[in-house]
Design a protein around this motif. Sequence first.
Motif, mmCIF file in Angstrom:
data_model
loop_
_atom_site.group_PDB
_atom_site.id
_atom_site.type_symbol
_atom_site.label_atom_id
_atom_site.label_comp_id
_atom_site.label_asym_id
_atom_site.label_seq_id
_atom_site.Cartn_x
_atom_site.Cartn_y
_atom_site.Cartn_z
ATOM 1 N N GLY A 108 -10.416 -12.134 22.839
ATOM 2 C CA GLY A 108 -8.996 -11.817 22.634
ATOM 3 C C GLY A 108 -8.410 -12.402 21.368
ATOM 4 O O GLY A 108 -7.597 -11.758 20.695
ATOM 5 N N LEU A 109 -8.813 -13.622 21.014
ATOM 6 C CA LEU A 109 -8.249 -14.271 19.831
ATOM 7 C C LEU A 109 -8.610 -13.511 18.561
ATOM 8 O O LEU A 109 -7.736 -13.232 17.722
ATOM 9 N N VAL A 110 -9.884 -13.165 18.405
ATOM 10 C CA VAL A 110 -10.307 -12.427 17.212
ATOM 11 C C VAL A 110 -9.661 -11.045 17.188
ATOM 12 O O VAL A 110 -9.268 -10.546 16.131
ATOM 13 N N MET A 111 -9.532 -10.426 18.377
ATOM 14 C CA MET A 111 -8.901 -9.111 18.449
ATOM 15 C C MET A 111 -7.452 -9.188 17.971
ATOM 16 O O MET A 111 -6.984 -8.324 17.222
ATOM 17 N N ARG A 112 -6.740 -10.214 18.394
ATOM 18 C CA ARG A 112 -5.349 -10.358 17.979
ATOM 19 C C ARG A 112 -5.236 -10.602 16.474
ATOM 20 O O ARG A 112 -4.336 -10.071 15.817
ATOM 21 N N LEU A 113 -6.147 -11.403 15.931
ATOM 22 C CA LEU A 113 -6.128 -11.658 14.487
ATOM 23 C C LEU A 113 -6.370 -10.376 13.696
ATOM 24 O O LEU A 113 -5.696 -10.113 12.699
ATOM 25 N N CYS A 114 -7.334 -9.566 14.151
ATOM 26 C CA CYS A 114 -7.632 -8.309 13.458
ATOM 27 C C CYS A 114 -6.445 -7.346 13.509
ATOM 28 O O CYS A 114 -6.132 -6.677 12.514
ATOM 29 N N GLN A 115 -5.779 -7.287 14.652
ATOM 30 C CA GLN A 115 -4.643 -6.367 14.777
ATOM 31 C C GLN A 115 -3.445 -6.851 13.966
ATOM 32 O O GLN A 115 -2.708 -6.041 13.403
ATOM 33 N N LEU A 116 -3.237 -8.149 13.907
ATOM 34 C CA LEU A 116 -2.160 -8.674 13.056
ATOM 35 C C LEU A 116 -2.461 -8.392 11.589
ATOM 36 O O LEU A 116 -1.568 -8.041 10.816
ATOM 37 N N LEU A 117 -3.719 -8.528 11.204
ATOM 38 C CA LEU A 117 -4.116 -8.265 9.830
ATOM 39 C C LEU A 117 -3.916 -6.797 9.470
ATOM 40 O O LEU A 117 -3.609 -6.464 8.312
ATOM 41 N N SER A 118 -4.047 -5.915 10.454
ATOM 42 C CA SER A 118 -3.903 -4.483 10.186
ATOM 43 C C SER A 118 -2.484 -4.102 9.773
ATOM 44 O O SER A 118 -2.275 -3.033 9.199
ATOM 45 N N ILE A 119 -1.512 -4.956 10.042
ATOM 46 C CA ILE A 119 -0.132 -4.692 9.618
ATOM 47 C C ILE A 119 -0.058 -4.572 8.092
ATOM 48 O O ILE A 119 0.809 -3.868 7.551
ATOM 49 N N LEU A 120 -0.981 -5.238 7.407
ATOM 50 C CA LEU A 120 -1.012 -5.142 5.946
ATOM 51 C C LEU A 120 -1.240 -3.710 5.476
ATOM 52 O O LEU A 120 -0.848 -3.349 4.362
ATOM 53 N N GLU A 121 -1.860 -2.882 6.304
ATOM 54 C CA GLU A 121 -2.137 -1.507 5.908
ATOM 55 C C GLU A 121 -0.843 -0.716 5.693
ATOM 56 O O GLU A 121 -0.800 0.198 4.875
ATOM 57 N N ILE A 122 0.185 -1.065 6.444
ATOM 58 C CA ILE A 122 1.492 -0.433 6.234
ATOM 59 C C ILE A 122 2.028 -0.819 4.854
ATOM 60 O O ILE A 122 2.550 0.027 4.116
ATOM 61 N N LEU A 123 1.876 -2.101 4.509
ATOM 62 C CA LEU A 123 2.312 -2.579 3.188
ATOM 63 C C LEU A 123 1.511 -1.904 2.078
ATOM 64 O O LEU A 123 2.074 -1.529 1.041
ATOM 65 N N HIS A 124 0.209 -1.724 2.300
ATOM 66 C CA HIS A 124 -0.625 -1.071 1.284
ATOM 67 C C HIS A 124 -0.118 0.331 0.966
ATOM 68 O O HIS A 124 -0.098 0.751 -0.195
ATOM 69 N N ILE A 125 0.287 1.058 2.000
ATOM 70 C CA ILE A 125 0.795 2.418 1.798
ATOM 71 C C ILE A 125 2.155 2.384 1.110
ATOM 72 O O ILE A 125 2.431 3.181 0.206
ATOM 73 N N LEU A 126 3.002 1.440 1.501
ATOM 74 C CA LEU A 126 4.350 1.356 0.934
ATOM 75 C C LEU A 126 4.328 1.055 -0.562
ATOM 76 O O LEU A 126 5.141 1.584 -1.321
ATOM 77 N N ILE A 127 3.404 0.200 -0.993
ATOM 78 C CA ILE A 127 3.367 -0.162 -2.416
ATOM 79 C C ILE A 127 2.468 0.775 -3.220
ATOM 80 O O ILE A 127 2.357 0.631 -4.439
ATOM 81 N N GLY A 128 1.818 1.733 -2.522
ATOM 82 C CA GLY A 128 1.112 2.790 -3.227
ATOM 83 C C GLY A 128 -0.348 2.551 -3.535
ATOM 84 O O GLY A 128 -0.963 3.361 -4.242
ATOM 85 N N ILE A 129 -0.957 1.468 -3.014
ATOM 86 C CA ILE A 129 -2.378 1.231 -3.306
ATOM 87 C C ILE A 129 -3.277 1.919 -2.284
ATOM 88 O O ILE A 129 -4.494 1.965 -2.454
ATOM 89 N N ASP A 130 -2.686 2.434 -1.225
ATOM 90 C CA ASP A 130 -3.413 3.234 -0.240
ATOM 91 C C ASP A 130 -2.693 4.574 -0.133
ATOM 92 O O ASP A 130 -1.478 4.614 0.059
ATOM 93 N N LYS A 131 -3.437 5.660 -0.262
ATOM 94 C CA LYS A 131 -2.843 6.995 -0.296
ATOM 95 C C LYS A 131 -2.736 7.637 1.088
ATOM 96 O O LYS A 131 -2.409 8.823 1.189
ATOM 97 N N SER A 132 -2.996 6.880 2.154
ATOM 98 C CA SER A 132 -2.867 7.430 3.502
ATOM 99 C C SER A 132 -1.405 7.741 3.812
ATOM 100 O O SER A 132 -0.483 7.201 3.180
ATOM 101 N N ARG A 133 -1.183 8.607 4.789
ATOM 102 C CA ARG A 133 0.179 8.942 5.192
ATOM 103 C C ARG A 133 0.755 7.790 5.994
ATOM 104 O O ARG A 133 0.088 7.233 6.874
ATOM 105 N N LEU A 134 2.011 7.437 5.710
ATOM 106 C CA LEU A 134 2.628 6.250 6.298
ATOM 107 C C LEU A 134 2.896 6.401 7.788
ATOM 108 O O LEU A 134 2.512 5.532 8.584
#
Length: 222
Positions: A46-72
């Motif tokens: 559970g601990l590692v799972m929670r860390l990975c999911q918290l880290l995934s929030i950065l993917e929203i930031l990546h899209i917002l600043i334009g370094i990831d071209k995925s749909r927001l």
Amino acid sequence: SFTMNTYLFVYDLMQFCGHSWIFTNMIIRFMSFGKDSLADTFYSIGLVMRLCQLLSILEILHILIGIDKSRLFPRFLQITERIIVLFVVINSQEEVQGKYVVCVLFFLWNLLDVVRYTYNMLARMGIYYLPLTWLNFSLCIPLYPLSVLAKAFAICVSLPYFESFGTYSIKLPFPFAFSIYFPYVLKMYLLVLFIGMCFIIQNLFSERKAHLGTGNIKKKRS
């Protein structure tokens, strides 16, 4: 730029390592202990799972600043679904953590993410393997709806505990006379979950068509 591409590669590598560890750990534990391993899945990973999911929030930031071209919006929905189910529903109710549905949910999430982050890492280097590309954009189409059903089941299982313990339910004193009964919020969220599923599945099909079209395959091979 090279710096941003390197940063995204390192991010994908970290996520790949985390989800691979979880996925491998789950398989080894099941092969060693059988069904007995399912009940304490959350306690072991559970601990590692929670860390990975918290880290995934950065993917929203990546899209917002334009370094990831995925749909927001589709990515935002997928990430928030996991955050809500993992942290609000499962993490807050110890009785839910030992249910088999948690193991099923973690298995689906990590199977999808191991494939996705492997594909992303190679794509950062300009490497495209057709079988991996096909798997990345095809596997999610049947497995994502299954994960939504598992999320919905986890929410339904948690409702009696939220009702009994009053977790997150709020009742303000007079003169406000305002209250929030959290089980009702979860029931409304179930509707949002399935509406979002329809939108995300449509997006998954469009991504698959864009990446696996005949012209794109020939281009990547060349």
